[in-house]
Design an enzyme around this catalytic site. Sequence first.
Site, PDB file in Angstrom:
ATOM      1  N   CYS A   3       0.812  -1.226   0.000  1.00 33.70           N
ATOM      2  CA  CYS A   3       0.000   0.000   0.000  1.00 33.70           C
ATOM      3  C   CYS A   3       0.845   1.275   0.000  1.00 33.70           C
ATOM      4  CB  CYS A   3      -0.980   0.001   1.156  1.00 33.70           C
ATOM      5  SG  CYS A   3      -0.270  -0.227   2.791  1.00 33.70           S
ATOM      6  N   HIS A  55      -6.106   0.013  -1.067  1.00 34.49           N
ATOM      7  CA  HIS A  55      -6.410  -1.323  -0.552  1.00 34.49           C
ATOM      8  C   HIS A  55      -7.548  -2.022  -1.303  1.00 34.49           C
ATOM      9  CE1 HIS A  55      -4.391   0.803   2.795  1.00 34.49           C
ATOM     10  NE2 HIS A  55      -3.867  -0.381   3.039  1.00 34.49           N
ATOM     11  N   ASP A  77      -7.486   5.427  -1.664  1.00 30.86           N
ATOM     12  CA  ASP A  77      -7.130   4.236  -0.885  1.00 30.86           C
ATOM     13  C   ASP A  77      -6.624   3.136  -1.824  1.00 30.86           C
ATOM     14  OD1 ASP A  77      -7.009   2.066   0.838  1.00 30.86           O
ATOM     15  OD2 ASP A  77      -8.854   2.600   1.881  1.00 30.86           O
TER      16      ASP A  77
END
Length: 363
Positions: A74, A283, A281
């Site tokens: 990430c 993820h 994000d």
Amino acid sequence: MDAATLTYDTLGFGEFEDFPETSEPVWILGKEFNALTEKDDILSDVTSRLWFTYRKNFSPIGGTGPTSDTGWGCMLRCGQMILGEALVCRHLGRDWRWVRGQPQRGQYISILNAFLDKKDSYYSLHQIAQMGVGEGKSIGQWYGPNTVAQVLKKLTVFDSWSRLAVHVAMDNTVVMEEIKRLCMPWLDYGGAACAEPPGWIPKHNGCLEGACALAEEETALWKPLVLLIPLRLGLSEINKAYIETLKQCFQLPQSLGVIGGKPNSAHYFIGYVGEELIYLDPHTTQPAVEPCEDSQVPDDTYHCQHPPCRMHICEIDPSVAVVRRTEDLEMLLTEPLLSCPGCVFRVVVMLEDPATTHLQCSY
């Protein structure tokens, strides 16, 4: 969907909370919006940012390594998003907008190609992971903001098309002579232009890459700078004294955002509204992308097409890296990040000669 790639962020786009109806200004990478009257413009601006996420089924890193970065990549993806934004500003401009299905300019395709998940792309996960070994991080190990900043600095040296310079301001210190050597490498230490020996032939990709290899009228050019400033804004949580100044970073026209997040969970922060930070994000696990036969890149999965995520600013981990771009030396010295009085971040701008008086600015 594979069970191994099912994470909390792989929900359908309809699960994401819509952007709030509020009269408070919305700031995204130096641009101000009205959430009541410009919601479509806000979503268009967010969608136009490059969104790099976990991927699966790419070629093994290093030939025998991982074929997915789910669970560990990430921060590497956030580093890609920072650099991707810098390249978009460099080649397309901050006001460029992505429109789904619309034919894209060659510069845009070149930028995307630099981030494809394969070993010969300048800023691929493969390159970042393998370069990180030199920073003491084994392939598959989680990075912090400073590590990814150091790796990006090394990788940009090989990108002769963009000619970006990346500097990491360690210990809140910006040494101006280091910046000058980095952004004007064709000058000697005293600031004079490099002299060419008899029979010298310019090289665009050698040690004299830069203005010495360009036409004479271009020798004063400054290599665009990406300045990363790793900061610790508290011990276990952000000190509230830093909150307003952190928010002000997103108001600067030259802002490239902030990388940070929560422990072992990195995000790319691009703005704020009220007391909430707006972020992209990484993820979400998506299949690796291969270019088409006509060299076009299927790009839908490189743009976040749902309302952006938000997090209360007090939830952010205190370890962050503030990132900005600079077009010339004067801009670096005069723009707010290095000259704004009354701020609480401690940044020192100095010359290398310790006998020389140095300018100190508090943030």
